[in-house]
Design an enzyme around this catalytic site. Structure first.
Site, PDB file in Angstrom:
ATOM      1  N   HIS A 154      16.674  71.484 -50.188  1.00 36.45           N
ATOM      2  CA  HIS A 154      16.534  70.442 -49.167  1.00 36.45           C
ATOM      3  C   HIS A 154      17.389  69.212 -49.413  1.00 36.45           C
ATOM      4  O   HIS A 154      17.429  68.307 -48.591  1.00 36.45           O
ATOM      5  CB  HIS A 154      15.071  70.028 -49.013  1.00 36.45           C
ATOM      6  CG  HIS A 154      14.589  69.174 -50.157  1.00 36.45           C
ATOM      7  ND1 HIS A 154      14.231  69.697 -51.367  1.00 36.45           N
ATOM      8  CD2 HIS A 154      14.434  67.838 -50.266  1.00 36.45           C
ATOM      9  CE1 HIS A 154      13.870  68.718 -52.180  1.00 36.45           C
ATOM     10  NE2 HIS A 154      13.983  67.572 -51.540  1.00 36.45           N
TER      11      HIS A 154
HETATM   12  C1  UD1 Z   1      12.127  63.230 -48.861  1.00 32.71           C
HETATM   13  C2  UD1 Z   1      12.540  62.445 -50.100  1.00 32.71           C
HETATM   14  C3  UD1 Z   1      12.990  63.423 -51.194  1.00 32.71           C
HETATM   15  C4  UD1 Z   1      11.949  64.471 -51.455  1.00 32.71           C
HETATM   16  C5  UD1 Z   1      11.627  65.178 -50.141  1.00 32.71           C
HETATM   17  C6  UD1 Z   1      10.600  66.253 -50.314  1.00 32.71           C
HETATM   18  C7  UD1 Z   1      13.569  60.240 -49.659  1.00 32.71           C
HETATM   19  C8  UD1 Z   1      14.843  59.488 -49.689  1.00 32.71           C
HETATM   20  N1  UD1 Z   1      13.683  61.567 -49.844  1.00 32.71           N
HETATM   21  O1  UD1 Z   1      13.295  63.853 -48.336  1.00 32.71           O
HETATM   22  O2  UD1 Z   1      13.204  62.695 -52.386  1.00 32.71           O
HETATM   23  O3  UD1 Z   1      12.430  65.399 -52.400  1.00 32.71           O
HETATM   24  O4  UD1 Z   1      11.148  64.179 -49.223  1.00 32.71           O
HETATM   25  O5  UD1 Z   1      10.384  66.906 -49.120  1.00 32.71           O
HETATM   26  O6  UD1 Z   1      12.519  59.649 -49.510  1.00 32.71           O
HETATM   27  N2  UD1 Z   1      10.545  66.166 -41.278  1.00 32.71           N
HETATM   28  C9  UD1 Z   1       9.656  66.954 -40.602  1.00 32.71           C
HETATM   29  N3  UD1 Z   1       8.346  66.807 -40.904  1.00 32.71           N
HETATM   30  C10 UD1 Z   1       7.882  65.924 -41.823  1.00 32.71           C
HETATM   31  C11 UD1 Z   1       8.811  65.115 -42.489  1.00 32.71           C
HETATM   32  C12 UD1 Z   1      10.139  65.264 -42.214  1.00 32.71           C
HETATM   33  O7  UD1 Z   1      10.004  67.762 -39.769  1.00 32.71           O
HETATM   34  O8  UD1 Z   1       6.667  65.861 -42.043  1.00 32.71           O
HETATM   35  C13 UD1 Z   1      11.983  66.343 -40.987  1.00 32.71           C
HETATM   36  C14 UD1 Z   1      12.524  65.285 -40.081  1.00 32.71           C
HETATM   37  O9  UD1 Z   1      13.443  65.877 -39.230  1.00 32.71           O
HETATM   38  C15 UD1 Z   1      13.236  64.342 -41.016  1.00 32.71           C
HETATM   39  C16 UD1 Z   1      13.704  65.295 -42.116  1.00 32.71           C
HETATM   40  O10 UD1 Z   1      12.700  66.294 -42.196  1.00 32.71           O
HETATM   41  O11 UD1 Z   1      14.258  63.645 -40.422  1.00 32.71           O
HETATM   42  C17 UD1 Z   1      13.866  64.649 -43.438  1.00 32.71           C
HETATM   43  O12 UD1 Z   1      12.678  63.917 -43.806  1.00 32.71           O
HETATM   44  P1  UD1 Z   1      12.794  62.596 -44.726  1.00 32.71           P
HETATM   45  O13 UD1 Z   1      11.449  62.086 -45.080  1.00 32.71           O
HETATM   46  O14 UD1 Z   1      13.746  61.660 -44.128  1.00 32.71           O
HETATM   47  O15 UD1 Z   1      13.507  63.111 -46.029  1.00 32.71           O
HETATM   48  P2  UD1 Z   1      13.331  64.451 -46.869  1.00 32.71           P
HETATM   49  O16 UD1 Z   1      14.603  65.221 -46.751  1.00 32.71           O
HETATM   50  O17 UD1 Z   1      12.055  65.165 -46.565  1.00 32.71           O
END
Ligand code: UD1
Length: 383
Positions: free
Chosen positions: A224
């Site tokens: 991821h």
């Molecule tokens: C975040 C953390 C990362 C951690 C990861 C675990 C930061 C900078 N990064 O990254 O360190 O390893 O979480 O998962 O804080 N999304 C969903 N559902 C959710 C949450 C997110 O669909 O419940 C999708 C959204 O499209 C979002 C993308 O995932 O834009 C990324 O989510 P985000 O929280 O921005 O960062 P992660 O890549 O999950």
């Protein structure tokens, strides 16, 4: 913990605000909340969920698996750019702090919610405790590295998971008396949940993988990191390698929403042969633990999985150039293979030939870290 341990400090009256936001925070906070409640005298706590992760798969299911209570405060920030997400957490956390007047704000890990809440607290002169302090990849292109460095600079009490963290913090001018080596709280959750771990047999049977599962002949994949999944070229190259690995070893790919949406966006779905690669949604904690515990190997870019595989004694190949968790390589079962196809394939062959690392469990990864944190927090806040 006995009263005599605490005779020099008074009971903490105002609550410790304990912040979680994203998936890797939940397994760190669950044992801490239990230890604060079990401490004599109890340390009052409020659980704040920023809502950075909000899906059932990414959040709600993990709360149930880990025995986390419903959050006392939910900030419901959701997704956004880093600036939007961080700013939104800050804006919503500040009034919650004003209302609850905490004795301390306790943050874990390195996600955007971690730095956001630490920053709000520090500007309000409320002490900040950071669990999992001092880890460094020395790669500032990783958003988590920025979050780690900045959170540690403003934290008042820093709990570390491995001894190398104190050296990193010393290099950044953090006084040694702020640092407390308590061990790895993730392993508290792992040890508590191990007896209940169960691979998602039904989902795997649907992919015809149950036989391999029983024999322990499968690999687990998670990916991821933006550096691995946000560029079409890199993602395509990694999926090609996974296809090659899957010819020898069926794979279970627990797919993060970021990765799933990028695979769709880049039109790469056909690269995942369903006969050899079971693509599953993000797994619950107990399912993931069950999957990892029975796996031949794990291929990942996650920080948490590097630690969990070390604790489980399962060989792990990390698809990154660096790790902020060097002890998993030095003592554990982790090998950094980067993202070059040949290096990944070579790492897999070594493991399939029976030459995977066995490793040993590092110091203080013993399931009692949260207890040590609670004891220290009591002393520190009461002083
Ligand atoms: C975040 C953390 C990362 C951690 C990861 C675990 C930061 C900078 N990064 O990254 O360190 O390893 O979480 O998962 O804080 N999304 C969903 N559902 C959710 C949450 C997110 O669909 O419940 C999708 C959204 O499209 C979002 C993308 O995932 O834009 C990324 O989510 P985000 O929280 O921005 O960062 P992660 O890549 O999950």
């Amino acid at each position: 913990m006995t009263m005599t341990n605490n005779k020099n400090s008074t009971a903490v009256k105002a609550p410790v605000m304990c912040v979680v936001g994203a998936r890797p925070n939940f397994m760190k906070m669950a044992p801490i909340l239990r230890a604060l409640a079990a401490h004599v005298p109890p340390i009052p706590a409020l659980l704040v969920h920023t809502g950075q992760h909000y899906d059932t798969d990414m959040s709600k299911k993990l709360f149930v698996d880990l025995g986390l209570p419903q959050p006392d405060i939910n900030l419901e920030v959701g997704s956004g750019t880093h600036a939007q997400q961080t700013a939104e957490v800050m804006k919503r956390f500040e009034p919650a702090m004003d209302e609850h007047k905490p004795s301390c704000v306790l943050v874990v890990g390195d996600v955007n919610s971690t730095i956001a809440c630490a920053l709000v607290a520090s500007k309000k002169n409320v002490p900040v405790a950071h669990v999992e302090a001092g880890l460094r990849s020395y790669d500032r292109r990783m958003p988590e590295e920025i979050n780690r460095v900045l959170t540690d600079q403003i934290a008042d009490r820093l709990y570390t998971t491995e001894r190398s963290a104190a050296d990193n913090l010393a290099r950044e001018g953090i006084p040694a008396e702020r640092i407390c080596f308590t061990g790895n709280v993730m392993i508290d959750s792992l040890e508590a949940s191990r007896p209940h771990a169960r691979p998602p047999v039904d989902s795997l049977a649907a992919h015809g993988l149950d036989a391999g599962l029983v024999a322990g002949e499968y690999g687990v994949v998670t990916l991821h990191r933006p550096s691995n999944v946000d560029s079409a070229e890199t993602l395509k190259s990694l999926l090609t390698v996974l296809g090659q690995v899957a010819r020898d070893l069926p794979l279970v790919f627990a797919m993060h929403p970021r990765t799933r949406s990028n695979i769709e966006r880049f039109g790469l779905q056909a690269m995942l042969d369903p006969a050899r690669i079971a693509v599953l949604p993000p797994q619950g904690y107990l399912e993931m633990l069950g999957l990892m515990a029975g796996a031949t190997l794990v291929l990942t870019d996650s920080g948490g999985l590097q630690e969990e595989t070390t604790a489980l004694g399962v060989p792990c190949l990390t698809l990154r150039e660096n790790t902020e968790r060097p002890i998993t390589v030095e003592q554990g079962t982790n090998t950094m293979v980067g993202i070059e196809p040949q290096a990944i394939l070579q790492g897999v062959s070594e493991i399939l030939a029976g030459r995977g690392k066995r490793g040993r469990v590092p110091e203080f990864w013993d399931g009692r870290t949260a207890e040590r944190i609670a004891a220290d927090l009591h002393q520190w806040l009461g002083a």
